[in-house]
Design an enzyme around this catalytic site. Structure first.
Site, PDB file in Angstrom:
ATOM      1  N   ARG A 106       1.699  -8.409  -0.813  1.00  0.00           N
ATOM      2  CA  ARG A 106       0.642  -7.674  -0.104  1.00  0.00           C
ATOM      3  C   ARG A 106       0.759  -7.876   1.400  1.00  0.00           C
ATOM      4  O   ARG A 106       0.441  -6.978   2.178  1.00  0.00           O
ATOM      5  CB  ARG A 106      -0.741  -8.080  -0.604  1.00  0.00           C
ATOM      6  CG  ARG A 106      -1.865  -7.189  -0.087  1.00  0.00           C
ATOM      7  CD  ARG A 106      -3.194  -7.493  -0.738  1.00  0.00           C
ATOM      8  NE  ARG A 106      -3.366  -6.840  -2.010  1.00  0.00           N
ATOM      9  CZ  ARG A 106      -3.963  -5.659  -2.187  1.00  0.00           C
ATOM     10  NH1 ARG A 106      -4.397  -4.975  -1.140  1.00  0.00           N
ATOM     11  NH2 ARG A 106      -4.112  -5.147  -3.394  1.00  0.00           N
ATOM     12  N   GLU A 156     -12.869  -6.746   0.693  1.00  0.00           N
ATOM     13  CA  GLU A 156     -11.824  -7.342   1.520  1.00  0.00           C
ATOM     14  C   GLU A 156     -11.549  -6.624   2.842  1.00  0.00           C
ATOM     15  O   GLU A 156     -11.298  -7.290   3.849  1.00  0.00           O
ATOM     16  CB  GLU A 156     -10.522  -7.428   0.715  1.00  0.00           C
ATOM     17  CG  GLU A 156     -10.586  -8.437  -0.414  1.00  0.00           C
ATOM     18  CD  GLU A 156      -9.332  -8.398  -1.275  1.00  0.00           C
ATOM     19  OE1 GLU A 156      -8.668  -9.432  -1.399  1.00  0.00           O
ATOM     20  OE2 GLU A 156      -9.028  -7.320  -1.815  1.00  0.00           O
TER      21      GLU A 156
END
Length: 784
Positions: free
Chosen positions: A324, A725
C-alpha cells in the site's frame, strides 16, 4: 470548529441517511456506563493469566526456573509451548508469529511462558519471578543494517512504468533525497485484553477487544486443535484500536483460551500498559529515498523511489502494508515514468502491524516531499507544482496501471484557495518572516488521494443477519466491529433508510462469530462500505418478501407499492410497519434473513505489478499554518482548513468527527510521537511520560472542517465514501508547513530535510542545515 448541529434534526424522520444521529454509545461512554471487557463481572472461580516476557532481543533460551514463581500463594500453573495442543504459530498470513517462544528469541518482550493465578496482581508478580538464562546473539535493530544485509521478511516488490532512470537522466532538472519516517504507537485507551470461558457443551467462548473476531476464532481453534465451531467470539465495543487490534489482539485471546482449556475455568489476560507498549507492534517506521527529473515548469518526467518498511521479526501484515505504501507513493500526482520499489526489512524487534492508513501515509509523504523539493529548486510556490502534476484526463494511469476516473481535486483546490485565502495569507507570511528573526511562519496545502478496499482480494466481503420481531422492532448483527468510529450507528441508519422506519426501532448489537461467520477485519476504511452494503442487502431481501406477501394478502400489485414513514402504502390503502410485520408473522412469513456483499472489480496481478486494487478513491485537502521558533525548535499549528470528500455522507457529524480525529492523529505521528529503542532493542518510549501524543493544547485555535459536496461515482451504499483512514494523511500538511517555515531561512530556495517526527531537536538540526546552506549560497554568489 464547524460542526453539523444535531439539535434541530428530526430523530424520528424515516429518511435516516444524511442525518447527524448521535453515536449509539456516546452517552454511555461519557457517563462511564459503556461496558468494556475489563468492566464485565468476573465469573466465580475465574482466573487471571500473565505472560513471561523475554529480556533479550535475539538469542536462545538455555534454561528456565519456575520454582520461585510456582511457590507463590495463588499461582495455579505455568504453561509453555509444550502445553499447546495444536499450532504454536498464529501468523495471520505467512508464518513466524509464535505464540510462546520455545528456544529461539526474536525480539525483546517476546512471550515465553504464561503464568495462571487467582488474581491479576499475583499473576504479574509471579511472571517476574521466573528465572530464564539466555545465550545472546547479534541482533539487527537498524533498518539500514537490514537493507545492507538484505534481511527481508518477504521478498521485495516493485512497480514499473517506462524507463525511470532514463527519463530522470534526460530531464532538464533533477533532485534527490531521503527521509526517515518514524513509527507510531496505537495508544488505544483500552489495552489488549481477552477473556476465555469454557462452555457447558465443551466449547470455548471468547470476549476480546479485537478488530477481527473471525481470525481470533480461527487461531484459538488452531491453537487448541479444535474445529472452528468449537470457538465463539464476541466483541461489543473497543476502546480504540487504530489497527493495533487487527492481528495483534489474537495472541492474548489464544493465551487466555489455552489457560481456560487446561484449567476448565474462565481466564482473563490483560496487559499492563508498559508491557502492551513493548509486546505489540506499531506503525512501521520507513526509510525512503527518491530521485526525480522534471522540466522548467516543474512537471515530473520520471521518478525512482525506494521504500523500506521496518517490519520487525516476522511478516505479520507487512507485505500488504508495504504494497500500500508503493500504491500511494504517487498520492495525487501522475508519474510518466516510474520505478517504485518496496523492501520488507526484518529486524529483531516486535513485528510492526496495521495502523490507520496501513502504509499509505509512509508512501504518500514521499510524493509531498518531492513536490516541495521541486518547488524550492525552481523558486516556485509548492501549490503551483502540486496543481501542475495532478492526475487529469490523459494523464490518468497510476504506476500500478489503474485508471483514475474521478478528477475532483482541481475543483477542491480552487475552493480551498478561495475559502482558505491561500495566496493572500502566503504573501502576508512571507512579509512577516522577513521582519521576524526568531519566529517563522509556514503555510502548506496538501491533497490526499487514498485508495479504498483491501488489497488482499478475498477480504473484500461482508455478511449481516437481520431479524424483525413480531412488534416491528429490528435487530441487526454484522461482521464489522465498533471501535468508537460509529459503525453501528451508520449500519442502523442504513437499515432504517432501507425499511423507511425510525432509527429508534433498529438495534445493532455485538459482533459474534456464531451470528455472522468468516468475517473480514474492520480495517482498510471498509467497515461501512462492506458491512453497510451487506445489511442493506439483507433489508432489501426482507422488503421484497414483505411486498410479495402484501401483494397476495391485499390482492394488490407490487407496482407503486412502497415503504414510507413507518408505513406500507399500496393501491388500496396503507398499513403501519408494526401491523404489517405482525400480520406477516401470523401468516408464517419468514422475518429473518442474511445479507452478503463482495466488492466488485478488485484484483491485482502481482507478477505483472498491475491491476485494479481499489474500488474507488477518497480525496481531501488540508491547509495548515504553523509557527516555528528557531531558538527552541518548537512548532505550533495555529490554523487548519480541511475540505474532505466523503461522497454522500451517511452521518455528517460522525464523518466530521472522524476527520478531526484522524487529522490530529496524523499531526501527532509527524510532530511529537517519537518511538525510540535503546542499543539492546528495548523500547525506551514505553509510557505516556516518554511518548507524547497530541493533547487538547496542540489542537489549532482555528480548526475548520468542511465536507466537499459530492457523491461517490462508484456503487457504494447510498453513494457514500469511506472516512476512517483518508483524513489521517491530511496531517502531512503540518509537516510540509514546518518545512515551508524553514525554507524562509533560505529565501525559499531550499528546504532542509526534516525527518519525522519533527520534534524540537530535529527542527533545530534542520534550522542549522538551512542556515549553513544559506551561508554557502551567499559565498558562492560573492565568488561568482
Amino acid at each position: 470548529m464547524r460542526h453539523f448541529k444535531t439539535d434541530k434534526l428530526d430523530k424520528n424522520k424515516s429518511n435516516a441517511i444524511g442525518q447527524s444521529f448521535i453515536h449509539e454509545s456516546a452517552i454511555k461512554q461519557v457517563t462511564g456506563k459503556a461496558v468494556y471487557i475489563d468492566d464485565r463481572a468476573e465469573e466465580a472461580h475465574s482466573l487471571h493469566a500473565y505472560p513471561v516476557l523475554s529480556t533479550i532481543s535475539s538469542g536462545k533460551v538455555l534454561s528456565i526456573d519456575t520454582s520461585e514463581a510456582l511457590a507463590i500463594a495463588g499461582v495455579i500453573d505455568i504453561y509453555s509451548a509444550k502445553d499447546i495442543p495444536g499450532k504454536n504459530d498464529i501468523s495471520p498470513v505467512f508464518t513466524g508469529d509464535i505464540l510462546l517462544a520455545e528456544e529461539i528469541i526474536s525480539y525483546h518482550s517476546q512471550p515465553i511462558l504464561l503464568v495462571v493465578a487467582n488474581s491479576y496482581q499475583t499473576a504479574r508478580i509471579a511472571a517476574r519471578k521466573v528465572k530464564i538464562e539466555y545465550e545472546k546473539s547479534a541482533a539487527i535493530l537498524d533498518i539500514k543494517e537490514a537493507i545492507k544485509q538484505e534481511s527481508w521478511v518477504r521478498p521485495p516488490h516493485a512497480l514499473n512504468r517506462g524507463d525511470a532512470q532514463q527519463a530522470i537522466k534526460a530531464a532538464k532538472h533533477t533532485v534527490d533525497g531521503e527521509l526517515d519516517i518514524g513509527g507510531q504507537e496505537h495508544f488505544y485507551l483500552e489495552g489488549q485484553i481477552s477473556i476465555a470461558s469454557p462452555t457447558e457443551d465443551g466449547g470455548m467462548f471468547i470476549q476480546t477487544s479485537s478488530q477481527h473476531p473471525s481470525e481470533v476464532q480461527h487461531l484459538v481453534a488452531k491453537v487448541l486443535k479444535q474445529p472452528f465451531n468449537y470457538v465463539t467470539v464476541e466483541m461489543r465495543r473497543m476502546g480504540g484500536a487504530f489497527g493495533g487490534k487487527e492481528t495483534q489482539a489474537a495472541p492474548w485471546a489464544c493465551l487466555a483460551a489455552l489457560a481456560a482449556f487446561h484449567t476448565g475455568r474462565s481466564v482473563k489476560v490483560r496487559l499492563a500498559r508498559g508491557d502492551d507498549f513493548k509486546s505489540t507492534g506499531k506503525r512501521h517506521p520507513f526509510y525512503n529515498t527518491y530521485q526525480v527529473g522534471f522540466d522548467d515548469d516543474g512537471l515530473i518526467e520520471g521518478v525512482d523511489i525506494n521504500i523500506n518498511g521496518y517490519c520487525g521479526h516476522s511478516a505479520d501484515l507487512s507485505d500488504a502494508i508495504v504494497d500500500r505504501a508503493l500504491f500511494h507513493a504517487d498520492n495525487a500526482y501522475y508519474y510518466p515514468s516510474a520505478h517504485i520499489n518496496g523492501n520488507r526489512c526484518r529486524t529483531n524487534t516486535v513485528s510492526n502491524t496495521a495502523y490507520r492508513g496501513f502504509g499509505g501515509p509512509q508512501g504518500m509523504i514521499m510524493a509531498e516531499k518531492i513536490m516541495d523539493d521541486i518547488a524550492y529548486a525552481l523558486g516556485k510556490d509548492p501549490l503551483e507544482i502540486r496543481k501542475l502534476n495532478l492526475y487529469r484526463p490523459g494523464r490518468d494511469l497510476t504506476p500500478y496501471k489503474q485508471k483514475i476516473e474521478q478528477f475532483i481535486l482541481k475543483d477542491m483546490i480552487a475552493q480551498m484557495e478561495q475559502e482558505g485565502d491561500y495566496w493572500a495569507r502566503k504573501a502576508a507570511i512571507k512579509a512577516f518572516n522577513k521582519s521576524s528573526p526568531i519566529i517563522k511562519k509556514g503555510l502548506s496545502l496538501t491533497p490526499v488521494k487514498f485508495g479504498i478496499s483491501f488489497t488482499v482480494q478475498h477480504l473484500n466481503q461482508a455478511g449481516a443477519l437481520l431479524v424483525i420481531y413480531a412488534d416491528g422492532s429490528v435487530h441487526v448483527n454484522h461482521g464489522g466491529t465498533e471501535m468508537g468510529q460509529g459503525l453501528n450507528t451508520k449500519i442502523a441508519q442504513i437499515v432504517a433508510q432501507a425499511l423507511s422506519i425510525d432509527m429508534q426501532h433498529v438495534l445493532v448489537n455485538a459482533t459474534r462469530t456464531d451470528k455472522v461467520p468468516n468475517t473480514s477485519p474492520t480495517a482498510a476504511s471498509s467497515g461501512t462500505d462492506l458491512n453497510g452494503m451487506a445489511a442493506f442487502n439483507a433489508a432489501t431481501t426482507i422488503k421484497e418478501r414483505l411486498f410479495e406477501f402484501a401483494s397476495a394478502h391485499f390482492d394488490v400489485s407490487t407496482e407503486g407499492m412502497l415503504l414510507e414513514n413507518n408505513k406500507l402504502i399500496h393501491e388500496k390503502g396503507e398499513i403501519s410497519f408494526p401491523e404489517l410485520i405482525n400480520l406477516a408473522y401470523l401468516n408464517r412469513i419468514s422475518l429473518s434473513t442474511t445479507g452478503f456483499y463482495s466488492t466488485p472489480e478488485i484484483y491485482y496481478n502481482r507478477d505483472k505489478a498491475e491491476g485494479h486494487p481499489f474500488f474507488y478513491f477518497a480525496y481531501g485537502l488540508a491547509l495548515s499554518e504553523v509557527e516555528v521558533d528557531l531558538l527552541t525548535g518548537e512548532n505550533t499549528l495555529t490554523r487548519v482548513d480541511i475540505l474532505h470528500d466523503v461522497g454522500n455522507s451517511i452521518n455528517p457529524a460522525l464523518d466530521i468527527g472522524q476527520i478531526e480525529g484522524a487529522f490530529i492523529q496524523g499531526m501527532g505521528w509527524l510532530t511529537t510521537e517519537d518511538l525510540s529503542w535503546n542499543k539492546e532493542g528495548v523500547l525506551a518510549s514505553n509510557a505516556p511520560a516518554t511518548y507524547k501524543i497530541p493533547a487538547i493544547g496542540d489542537t489549532p485555535a482555528q480548526f475548520n472542517v468542511k465536507l466537499y459536496d459530492s457523491q461517490n461515482p462508484a456503487t457504494t451504499v447510498f453513494k457514500s465514501k469511506a472516512v476512517g483512514e483518508p483524513p489521517f494523511m491530511l496531517g502531512i500538511s503540518v509537516w510540509s508547513a514546518i518545512r515551508n517555515a524553514l525554507a524562509s531561512i533560505t529565501d525559499y530556495q531550499y528546504a532542509p530535510n526534516l525527518n519525522t517526527p519533527a520534534t524540537a531537536e530535529r527542527v533545530l538540526n534542520a534550522v542549522e542545515v538551512a542556515k549553513q546552506w544559506s551561508e554557502s549560497a551567499k559565498k558562492g554568489a560573492n565568488n561568482a
